[in-house]
Design a protein around this motif. Structure first.
Motif, PDB file in Angstrom:
ATOM      1  N   TYR A  97       0.836  -1.208   0.000  1.00  0.00           N
ATOM      2  CA  TYR A  97       0.000   0.000   0.000  1.00  0.00           C
ATOM      3  C   TYR A  97       0.869   1.255   0.000  1.00  0.00           C
ATOM      4  N   ASP A  98       1.894   1.269   0.848  1.00  0.00           N
ATOM      5  CA  ASP A  98       2.734   2.462   0.949  1.00  0.00           C
ATOM      6  C   ASP A  98       3.599   2.662  -0.297  1.00  0.00           C
ATOM      7  N   LEU A  99       3.933   1.579  -1.006  1.00  0.00           N
ATOM      8  CA  LEU A  99       4.656   1.729  -2.276  1.00  0.00           C
ATOM      9  C   LEU A  99       3.865   2.567  -3.270  1.00  0.00           C
ATOM     10  N   LEU A 100       2.541   2.503  -3.198  1.00  0.00           N
ATOM     11  CA  LEU A 100       1.708   3.228  -4.160  1.00  0.00           C
ATOM     12  C   LEU A 100       1.718   4.731  -3.924  1.00  0.00           C
ATOM     13  N   PHE A 101       2.183   5.177  -2.774  1.00  0.00           N
ATOM     14  CA  PHE A 101       2.386   6.615  -2.561  1.00  0.00           C
ATOM     15  C   PHE A 101       3.665   7.088  -3.240  1.00  0.00           C
ATOM     16  N   LEU A 102       4.649   6.177  -3.329  1.00  0.00           N
ATOM     17  CA  LEU A 102       5.906   6.514  -3.993  1.00  0.00           C
ATOM     18  C   LEU A 102       5.791   6.419  -5.516  1.00  0.00           C
ATOM     19  N   ALA A 103       4.968   5.503  -5.998  1.00  0.00           N
ATOM     20  CA  ALA A 103       4.913   5.188  -7.431  1.00  0.00           C
ATOM     21  C   ALA A 103       4.773   6.399  -8.349  1.00  0.00           C
ATOM     22  N   PRO A 104       3.954   7.417  -8.029  1.00  0.00           N
ATOM     23  CA  PRO A 104       3.832   8.549  -8.960  1.00  0.00           C
ATOM     24  C   PRO A 104       5.109   9.367  -9.117  1.00  0.00           C
ATOM     25  N   TYR A 105       6.056   9.216  -8.179  1.00  0.00           N
ATOM     26  CA  TYR A 105       7.235  10.077  -8.166  1.00  0.00           C
ATOM     27  C   TYR A 105       8.529   9.351  -8.533  1.00  0.00           C
ATOM     28  N   ASP A 106       8.497   8.019  -8.666  1.00  0.00           N
ATOM     29  CA  ASP A 106       9.742   7.280  -8.857  1.00  0.00           C
ATOM     30  C   ASP A 106       9.491   6.088  -9.780  1.00  0.00           C
ATOM     31  N   ASN A 107      10.360   5.906 -10.752  1.00  0.00           N
ATOM     32  CA  ASN A 107      10.206   4.793 -11.684  1.00  0.00           C
ATOM     33  C   ASN A 107      11.416   3.873 -11.691  1.00  0.00           C
ATOM     34  N   SER A 108      12.211   3.919 -10.621  1.00  0.00           N
ATOM     35  CA  SER A 108      13.391   3.052 -10.563  1.00  0.00           C
ATOM     36  C   SER A 108      12.990   1.577 -10.533  1.00  0.00           C
ATOM     37  N   VAL A 109      11.786   1.294 -10.036  1.00  0.00           N
ATOM     38  CA  VAL A 109      11.186  -0.037 -10.055  1.00  0.00           C
ATOM     39  C   VAL A 109       9.728   0.162 -10.441  1.00  0.00           C
ATOM     40  N   ASP A 110       9.135  -0.840 -11.055  1.00  0.00           N
ATOM     41  CA  ASP A 110       7.696  -0.783 -11.314  1.00  0.00           C
ATOM     42  C   ASP A 110       6.992  -1.083  -9.994  1.00  0.00           C
ATOM     43  N   TRP A 111       6.859  -0.020  -9.198  1.00  0.00           N
ATOM     44  CA  TRP A 111       6.309  -0.205  -7.854  1.00  0.00           C
ATOM     45  C   TRP A 111       4.869  -0.699  -7.890  1.00  0.00           C
ATOM     46  N   LYS A 112       4.115  -0.300  -8.895  1.00  0.00           N
ATOM     47  CA  LYS A 112       2.739  -0.773  -9.004  1.00  0.00           C
ATOM     48  C   LYS A 112       2.716  -2.283  -9.267  1.00  0.00           C
ATOM     49  N   LYS A 113       3.633  -2.758 -10.087  1.00  0.00           N
ATOM     50  CA  LYS A 113       3.694  -4.200 -10.358  1.00  0.00           C
ATOM     51  C   LYS A 113       4.057  -4.966  -9.093  1.00  0.00           C
ATOM     52  N   LEU A 114       5.018  -4.457  -8.348  1.00  0.00           N
ATOM     53  CA  LEU A 114       5.406  -5.102  -7.099  1.00  0.00           C
ATOM     54  C   LEU A 114       4.240  -5.111  -6.121  1.00  0.00           C
TER      55      LEU A 114
END
Length: 849
Positions: free
Chosen positions: A718-735
């Protein structure tokens, strides 16, 4: 050095521990071992009870144990005094499948709950009869014990169980030295009686018999054999009768200027391979060729035509020369002082730590140099020292990894040791990377090198609509009574009108349920969600309930924003501070600042995060039962949310970098490879399952390594999805989606607990363990991934901070449009404007002036 043990006679005073003792000559599986007590098949039947997924039957003179499902175990109503023991379990037939046995025991300290455990080694044959033995230290007096056969379907006939007293080996190593051409060991007799020992070495297998007087020391020199780098061992066997123990030193003579060395350059330095006549050794030097970074030993010549070598950047990759040739066993010694290290699923270390320590696990399971392969979440290992970063990567999950920091296994001067053994296929690869990459970047590089853009996420077990109905049924039936919901199904979890759960159930019902007459209270779920207050006219109650808690944290932060912990669970950590103690509080106050514009909360949260910046390993988020020292991904999850909110409130990108750091450090806790049977792994939810901690509750049991605790993973996801809009070093949404789908497979598909999420699972056998948790976090992740507003949110401009349970847009400086679902059109709700309550109607804009 690993101490071996000997078994000594124990006089039976008063009542015998176990009543059917037989003479030592008949009982001894090895010479000079005296039996303390024994239970035959009929006696085992008399005191044994099959408790779970098992049956007990007396079969002639044996106890027949049948495993009828996952996690079988049997309880025995026998006790014995405190002490050090070896339990030997004898079978009267061969075992079809090799597996580990476990013994759990209860003491007065734990009542009749099992508070400690130990695990067997692999079965062995003694005089043609299969047996396993389990060493354990019991304190205080044991009341009852439990045996767990291997966790697979099958049956076993136990002819007897024997109990031996165990003492430490009287012959110990008191000193060890390494030289360029030899190793020197000093052995000492620690007992007050003469001891006979048989000694041999790796370069001289001839055994010599040595008699040690009480307290006597003897020096043994093991010469090298001319190889450029070798681990020299001394093997010692005493008259105790059990297997010998081995102690090791290191002989180093690289002599890289000698004739015949072959070189292979990389972007970071040069590999120098010794000539085949001198051994299977390679050494890596930095580009200045004066700093030795690593030494590689192979079980086969690296310069032969059996192994292909390829250099790409800083990576040296070994592959078989042909598909019929297995790769050799390799051991990589990393030089220098360790600063950080990661063995995914097993260890996460920082400077000054040793792997396989007892700081988080005090049972025999603390020793995890060569752990079961299915404990390993990713096929990578990483050690960073003051000289280099060294990674070992492989693609065959059946290879046995080895990890020791520092190299206490080989006794070398290396800061760490990583190894891979037992290649069953000959089709894999081993990649070794030596460079100067930092800790966080190294974790990320290893993941991408082995898993690319992350493994494909399995198809979910249900559609989004089916999942919503599935979870709603759990809320309406399993979890709720007239007093509200429970965090878990079990009655011990009290019911109340918890906001986190009401907010989820309200959205699941699309606003059809009228909760206006309920008095909601904070909490209830693992994801905080106060939305319900704003759709039931209780926004003031939200401010009244959440505000004082935030102000309390603000005041405490003025005293010490690190929130140090003093209590039972700090005794094995070197300090009273940890990331988890800070991050959850920081996330709480910064979330309040985000929704209300509260300046004091913002300042306090930022002060907390300043204290959090120095940590490199997440710890301390679960000190209600976990040692403060235990690596804990929940701490990192809280830190992601806190640092993202800090960035959104200040615009300072340094906070975003710290959020990214903790997101990356959390990846090793996620299974990026299936566990066990690949065909069953999707059913069990093992791909993208998440390890809860690298340790054990109360340093003891339950032992959590290799045992996913998905509720912790859902907080991280859940908390990764707050980072996802600002960082693409990993596909955080996929994780995040992978973790969600794993959780969905782990939910009970039917039965008494249908729709709830078990506290943990045994993925290899698909066994779900209590407690059985409400699924609100799963729905919040799903909604967020699907682009549906799921929680209280906020927007701000130069004049206004506006918060509401629905997405918003400024249509002008002084007006906000709410993006409400169709079922909210015309219905009232509330919003906050600069912390002040405003009434709103769904479908209408709000004038802010």
């Amino acid at each position: 050095m690993l101490k071996r043990i000997c078994v000594t006679a124990l006089a039976l005073i008063g009542a015998a521990f176990w009543t059917s003792a037989i003479n030592a000559e008949e009982a001894a599986p090895e010479p000079l071992i005296e039996l303390v007590g024994s239970l035959s098949g009929s006696e085992l039947k008399a005191v044994g009870h099959a408790l779970h997924s098992s049956k007990l039957d007396l079969n002639e003179s044996s106890l027949h144990v049948e495993s009828t499902g996952p996690d079988p175990y049997c309880h025995f109503t026998k006790g014995f005094p405190a002490g050090k023991y070896r339990m030997v379990i004898h079978f009267n037939q061969n075992i079809d499948s090799v597996g580990k046995w476990e013994m759990f025991w209860a003491t007065a300290q734990y009542g009749y709950h099992y508070g400690a455990s130990a695990r067997s080694g692999d079965p062995s044959l003694v005089n043609g009869v299969p047996q396993v033995y389990i060493d354990f230290d019991a304190s205080p007096e044991v009341k009852t014990f439990r045996l767990d056969p291997p966790d697979r379907l099958g049956d076993w006939d136990i002819s007897k169980i024997e109990l031996f007293r165990r003492t430490d080996n009287p012959i110990v190593m008191s000193e060890k030295k390494s030289f360029t051409d030899k190793a020197q060991f000093v052995l000492e007799n620690k007992s007050d009686a003469p001891v006979t020992a048989v000694v041999s070495s790796s370069t001289n297998p001839t055994k010599s018999t040595e008699v040690f007087a009480p307290g006597e020391k003897k020096t043994f020199v093991v010469p090298g054999s001319g190889m450029y780098y070798q681990v020299l061992t001394l093997t010692v066997e005493t008259a105790c009768g059990f297997k010998p123990y081995t102690i090791a030193g290191c002989s180093i003579d690289l002599n890289v200027n000698a004739d015949g060395w072959k070189e292979l350059a990389t972007s970071q330095g040069v590999w120098k391979f010794a000539p085949e006549s001198k051994g299977n050794v390679a050494a890596f030097f930095k580009n200045d060729e004066s700093t030795l970074c690593a030494v590689l030993i192979s079980s086969a010549p690296l310069t032969s035509d059996k192994v292909q070598m390829n250099v790409d950047g800083a990576a040296l990759t070994l592959t078989p020369a042909d598909n019929s040739t297995p790769l050799p066993d390799v051991t990589l010694f990393v030089m220098g002082e360790m600063t950080n290290a990661s063995f995914p699923g097993i260890e996460m270390l920082e400077k000054g730590e040793q792997s396989s320590s007892k700081r988080s696990v005090e049972t025999p399971k603390y020793y995890r140099v060569r752990p079961p392969k299915d404990w390993v979440t990713q096929t990578t290992m990483l050690i960073i020292t003051d000289r280099c970063r060294a990674s070992l990567r492989w693609n065959d999950a059946e290879r046995q990894p080895e990890f020791a920091v520092p190299d206490f296994v080989g006794g070398t001067e290396a800061g760490g040791r990583m190894g891979l053994y037992n290649d069953p296929t000959g089709t894999g690869y081993i990649s070794i990377v030596i460079d100067s990459t930092d800790w966080v970047s190294a974790i990320l590089e290893d993941v991408k090198a082995v898993y690319g853009d992350l493994p494909d996420v399995p198809a979910p077990p249900r559609t989004s609509e089916q999942q919503a109905e599935f979870c709603r049924e759990a809320f309406q039936t399993k979890l709720r009574n007239e007093n509200g919901w429970g965090h878990c199904v079990e009655p011990r979890w009290g019911r109340a009108w918890f906001a986190d759960l009401a907010s989820c159930d309200w959205r699941l019902s699309k606003g059809e349920i009228d909760y206006a007459d309920k008095q909601f209270v904070p909490a209830g779920g693992h994801v905080t969600n106060p939305s319900i207050f704003f759709v039931t006219g209780q926004a003031q109650r939200y401010l009244d309930l959440y505000g004082p808690g935030v102000r309390n944290l603000v005041n405490k932060a003025k005293e010490n924003p690190a929130f140090p912990y003093y209590g039972k669970y700090d005794r094995t950590h070197w300090e009273h501070e940890a990331l988890g103690l800070i991050a959850r509080n920081a996330a709480t106050v910064l979330e309040f600042a985000y929704t209300t514009g509260d300046k004091a909360a913002l300042d306090a949260g930022l002060a907390m995060l300043e204290k959090a910046k120095r940590f490199t390993v997440p710890r301390g988020a679960q000190t209600w039962e976990m040692p403060l020292h235990t690596p804990d991904p929940l701490a990192g999850a809280y830190a992601i949310k806190a640092f993202v909110r800090a960035y959104e409130l200040t615009g300072n990108k340094e906070y975003l970098a710290h959020a990214r750091k903790w997101a990356i450090i959390g990846i090793p806790y996620v299974y990026l490879r299936p566990v066990g049977d690949v065909e069953k792994s999707q059913m069990a939810g093992s791909l993208y399952a998440t390890i809860g901690v690298y340790g054990a509750t109360n340093w003891n049991e339950p032992f959590w390594i290799g045992r996913p605790v998905q509720w912790i993973g859902t907080v991280y996801a859940y908390d990764l999805l707050f980072l996802a809009p600002y960082d693409n070093s990993v596909d955080w949404k996929k994780l995040s989606r992978g973790i969600l789908v794993s959780a969905q497979y782990q939910q009970y598909p039917d039965g008494e607990f249908k729709g709830t999420l078990p506290d943990s699972i045994y993925p290899r056998i698909e066994n779900r363990m209590q407690w059985n948790i409400n699924p609100s976090a799963l729905m919040y992740i799903q909604w967020k991934l699907d682009g549906v507003q799921e929680n209280l949110t906020a927007i701000a401009n130069e004049k206004y901070c506006v918060a509401s349970p629905f997405a918003m847009t400024f249509v002008s400086e002084n007006e906000v449009r709410f993006d409400v679902p169709s079922w909210m059109t015309g219905k009232p709700f509330q919003a906050l404007v600069n912390g002040q309550i405003r009434d709103v109607v769904g479908g209408e804009n709000l004038k802010l002036e």
